[in-house]
Design an enzyme around this catalytic site. Structure first.
Site, PDB file in Angstrom:
ATOM      1  N   TYR A 159       0.784  -1.235   0.000  1.00  0.00           N
ATOM      2  CA  TYR A 159       0.000   0.000   0.000  1.00  0.00           C
ATOM      3  C   TYR A 159       0.817   1.288   0.000  1.00  0.00           C
ATOM      4  CZ  TYR A 159      -4.302  -2.524   0.312  1.00  0.00           C
ATOM      5  OH  TYR A 159      -5.359  -3.335   0.007  1.00  0.00           O
ATOM      6  N   LYS A 168       2.335 -15.673   2.394  1.00  0.00           N
ATOM      7  CA  LYS A 168       2.550 -16.304   1.085  1.00  0.00           C
ATOM      8  C   LYS A 168       4.060 -16.440   0.886  1.00  0.00           C
ATOM      9  CE  LYS A 168       0.986 -17.660  -3.050  1.00  0.00           C
ATOM     10  NZ  LYS A 168       0.046 -18.773  -3.278  1.00  0.00           N
ATOM     11  N   ASP A 191      -3.950 -18.405   0.141  1.00  0.00           N
ATOM     12  CA  ASP A 191      -4.974 -18.986  -0.743  1.00  0.00           C
ATOM     13  C   ASP A 191      -5.738 -20.100  -0.038  1.00  0.00           C
ATOM     14  OD1 ASP A 191      -2.340 -19.811  -0.948  1.00  0.00           O
ATOM     15  OD2 ASP A 191      -2.372 -20.194  -3.094  1.00  0.00           O
ATOM     16  N   ASP A 251      -6.768  -6.810   3.791  1.00  0.00           N
ATOM     17  CA  ASP A 251      -7.842  -6.068   3.119  1.00  0.00           C
ATOM     18  C   ASP A 251      -8.827  -7.062   2.506  1.00  0.00           C
ATOM     19  OD1 ASP A 251      -9.364  -4.173   1.854  1.00  0.00           O
ATOM     20  OD2 ASP A 251      -7.789  -3.455   0.507  1.00  0.00           O
TER      21      ASP A 251
HETATM   22 MG    MG Z   1     -11.005  -2.842   1.740  1.00  0.00          MG
END
Ligand code: MG
Ligand code: NAI
Length: 336
Positions: A126, A175, A208, A232
């Site tokens: 981000y 991950k 995943d 998120d």
């Molecule tokens: Mg969001």
């Protein structure tokens, strides 16, 4: 009871309607709050020529606690997102999003889900840095930066939260098999922190697989801790498990301030119609009351929301009812 002043940001779209409803309930409960109103978002741009006025930042810094309605981020002006900007300004590194089954929602899991996603809120994918597209439009790059300190403090936050709330298990979602540097650093750091909490069970899960497990057997999760982008996505998945955006709150916690909000946006499609569900913001207020050291009032408010859902009293259209934002709020207030 001493009075605590909080910053109130009414926001855009359905923001003012759900804030009126939330403050109506808080006032009815007499929890000793005083409100200092501050503008942000489109309203602030129109009134003050800025999306995030200095006076608003000062108010949050002074009160250290804000209840915030959704903000519309105008496309192509100012910050990429005012919410991301607020998180950065106050270093609100922990985004805490509980998901718990509620009665009478359209959810696939009317019972059995009770988990909290702890999302790292300031780094990872981000950062605005390094977002580039080549002049010929043939390739694009971005920088994902993970720090040891950032990883350590978010994982520590999750384990401390588990201890504080009597939860038993923390699942570290990563991950690292593919993202060897960034997710690898995060995972290695998480293992070190976990070793300091022998009383809390810790497991690791690849993101995943986590998504599949959440849909198949959500009851196995207690606290999930993960990096920004995964958090998120996973927290929206969890909101979907328990009945949708109208029931999903989030807290943004830092060392100097904390901002409590609904996960959803300003819902321009239903703004001004008086039909928005006030529960997500009210559940944000539940988190705020806990943060302010009022756990009894937090439980009181939460129980009133559950009782109102159970009674199907004045529910808004997203929950299949014919109530309005304010009639729903009044029904909740009457049960506090
Ligand atoms: Mg969001
Ligand atoms: P949104 O969450 O506003 O709306 C998505 C859908 O959910 C719409 O159909 C809406 O009517 C419905 N919905 C949302 N909240 C509801 C509620 N309380 N009761 C009943 N229905 C509800 O997402 P969208 O449309 O993608 O975004 C609109 C604006 O909100 C954008 O400008 C976006 O940047 C902003 N936004 C702000 C956030 C924040 O301030 N934390 C978070 C997400 C989006």
């Amino acid at each position: 009871m001493t009075t605590q002043t909080i910053t109130v940001i009414r926001g855009d779209g359905i923001g003012p309607e759900i804030m009126d409803a939330a403050l109506h309930v808080l006032d009815a409960m007499k929890v000793g709050l005083a409100y200092e109103e501050a503008d942000a978002g489109l309203v602030a741009l129109e009134k003050h020529g800025e999306l995030l006025p200095q006076a608003t930042l000062d108010s949050i810094r002074r009160n250290r606690v804000a209840l915030k309605s959704p903000l519309t981020t105008p496309v192509g002006e100012g910050f990429s997102s005012i919410n991301v900007e607020l998180r950065k300004r106050f270093d609100l590194y922990a985004n805490v999003r509980p998901a718990k089954s509620f009665p009478n929602t359209k959810s696939r899991f009317p019972a059995g889900v009770d988990l909290i996603t702890v999302r790292e809120n300031t780094e990872g994918a981000y950062s605005a840095e390094g977002q580039e597209t080549s002049p010929d439009g043939e390739f694009a790059t971005s920088i994902t930066r993970t720090t040891r300190i950032g990883s350590e403090r978010i994982v520590r936050y999750a384990f401390d939260l588990a201890r504080r709330t009597g939860r038993k298990k923390v699942t570290v979602v990563h991950k690292a098999n593919i993202l060897k540097s960034t997710s690898g650093l995060y995972l290695r750091t998480a293992r070190k922190v976990a070793a300091e909490y022998p009383d809390i069970e810790c497991n690791e899960m690849i993101v995943d697989n986590t998504c599949m497990q959440l849909v198949m057997r959500p009851e196995q999760f207690d606290i999930i801790v993960t990096t920004n982008l995964f958090g998120d996505i996973i927290s929206d998945l969890c909101a979907g498990l328990v009945g949708g955006l109208g029931l999903a709150p989030g807290a943004n916690i830092g060392t100097e301030a904390a901002i409590f909000e609904a996960v959803h946006g300003s819902a321009p499609d239903i703004a001004g119609k008086g039909v928005a569900n006030p529960c997500a913001l009210l559940l944000g207020a539940v988190q705020m009351l806990d943060h302010l050291g009022q756990p009894e009032n937090a439980a009181r408010l939460r129980n009133a929301i559950v009782a109102t859902l159970e009674a199907k009293d004045s529910l808004t259209p997203d929950l299949g009812g014919t109530g309005t934002t304010m009639s729903f709020a009044k029904a909740i207030a009457s049960r506090t």
